[in-house]
Design an enzyme around this catalytic site. Structure first.
Site, PDB file in Angstrom:
ATOM      1  N   ASN A 173       0.809  -1.216   0.000  1.00  0.00           N
ATOM      2  CA  ASN A 173       0.000   0.000   0.000  1.00  0.00           C
ATOM      3  C   ASN A 173       0.847   1.274   0.000  1.00  0.00           C
ATOM      4  O   ASN A 173       0.473   2.281   0.589  1.00  0.00           O
ATOM      5  CB  ASN A 173      -0.982  -0.013   1.166  1.00  0.00           C
ATOM      6  N   CYS A 185       2.985   1.892  -3.200  1.00  0.00           N
ATOM      7  CA  CYS A 185       3.352   2.188  -4.592  1.00  0.00           C
ATOM      8  C   CYS A 185       2.143   2.196  -5.511  1.00  0.00           C
ATOM      9  O   CYS A 185       1.669   3.245  -5.934  1.00  0.00           O
ATOM     10  CB  CYS A 185       4.378   1.173  -5.111  1.00  0.00           C
ATOM     11  N   ARG A 186       1.639   1.013  -5.830  1.00  0.00           N
ATOM     12  CA  ARG A 186       0.583   0.889  -6.839  1.00  0.00           C
ATOM     13  C   ARG A 186      -0.795   1.309  -6.339  1.00  0.00           C
ATOM     14  O   ARG A 186      -1.488   2.076  -7.014  1.00  0.00           O
ATOM     15  CB  ARG A 186       0.518  -0.560  -7.350  1.00  0.00           C
ATOM     16  N   SER A 187      -1.213   0.785  -5.202  1.00  0.00           N
ATOM     17  CA  SER A 187      -2.595   1.053  -4.777  1.00  0.00           C
ATOM     18  C   SER A 187      -2.861   2.516  -4.425  1.00  0.00           C
ATOM     19  O   SER A 187      -3.952   3.009  -4.733  1.00  0.00           O
ATOM     20  CB  SER A 187      -3.030   0.114  -3.651  1.00  0.00           C
ATOM     21  N   ASP A 227       4.836  -4.518  -9.948  1.00  0.00           N
ATOM     22  CA  ASP A 227       5.274  -3.790  -8.759  1.00  0.00           C
ATOM     23  C   ASP A 227       6.551  -3.017  -9.098  1.00  0.00           C
ATOM     24  O   ASP A 227       7.575  -3.618  -9.428  1.00  0.00           O
ATOM     25  CB  ASP A 227       5.530  -4.772  -7.624  1.00  0.00           C
TER      26      ASP A 227
END
Length: 166
Positions: free
Chosen positions: A10, A12-14, A120
């Site tokens: 929780n 980087c991407r989300s 990721d």
């Protein structure tokens, strides 16, 4: 409508997905609560990765979310939980109560260029974070278009299906 985006930590991407989904929904006039979480709690309370924040700022978004781990309540609170990759989705399926399985999907299921996963970028460089942003932006717009179409009156949906103005 309540949407949760989910990745591993929780950071980087989300958080990027949370921001791109929120903006895409706002642009379509869809009111929704959007949040993000991770399957792990390694970064609980931390701001998103500085590279995620830098890429977001370059695209007019500000990431202020604090990392958190998904909770059992999230499966009842959110209408849709969007995982970034197959590993995240498998963990969601393992954790989800039986009645919540139909709320789980990969965010790229809404990508007009085809389904897939969001890699990721944590061990990558700024270009990897930019590539992730581009995937998320496209998938977020696809999601918003689909939700807007589902919310439209039947005549508008038929017109859109026939190639006419929606």
């Amino acid at each position: 409508m309540r949407i949760l985006t989910l990745c591993l930590g929780n950071i980087c991407r989300s958080p990027l997905a949370e921001a791109t989904v929120r903006r895409a929904l706002e642009e379509q006039g869809i009111q929704a609560e959007v949040d993000s979480a991770g399957t792990g709690n390694w970064h609980a309370g931390a701001l998103p990765d500085p590279r995620s924040r830098q890429v977001a700022r370059a695209h007019g978004l500000e990431l202020t979310h604090r990392a958190r781990k998904i909770t059992p309540e999230d499966f009842y609170t959110f209408d849709l939980i969007l995982a970034m990759d197959e590993g995240n989705l498998a963990e969601l399926r393992r954790l989800a109560p039986e009645g919540a399985l139909d709320r789980l999907a990969l965010i790229r299921d809404f990508d007009p260029q085809g389904p897939g996963t969001v890699p990721d970028p944590y061990y990558g460089d700024l270009e990897d974070f930019e590539a992730v942003y581009q995937l998320l932006e496209r998938a977020s717009r696809g999601l918003a278009r689909q939700l807007a179409l589902e919310a439209a009156p039947p005549s508008a949906r038929w017109a859109a299906a026939d190639g006419g103005p929606a």
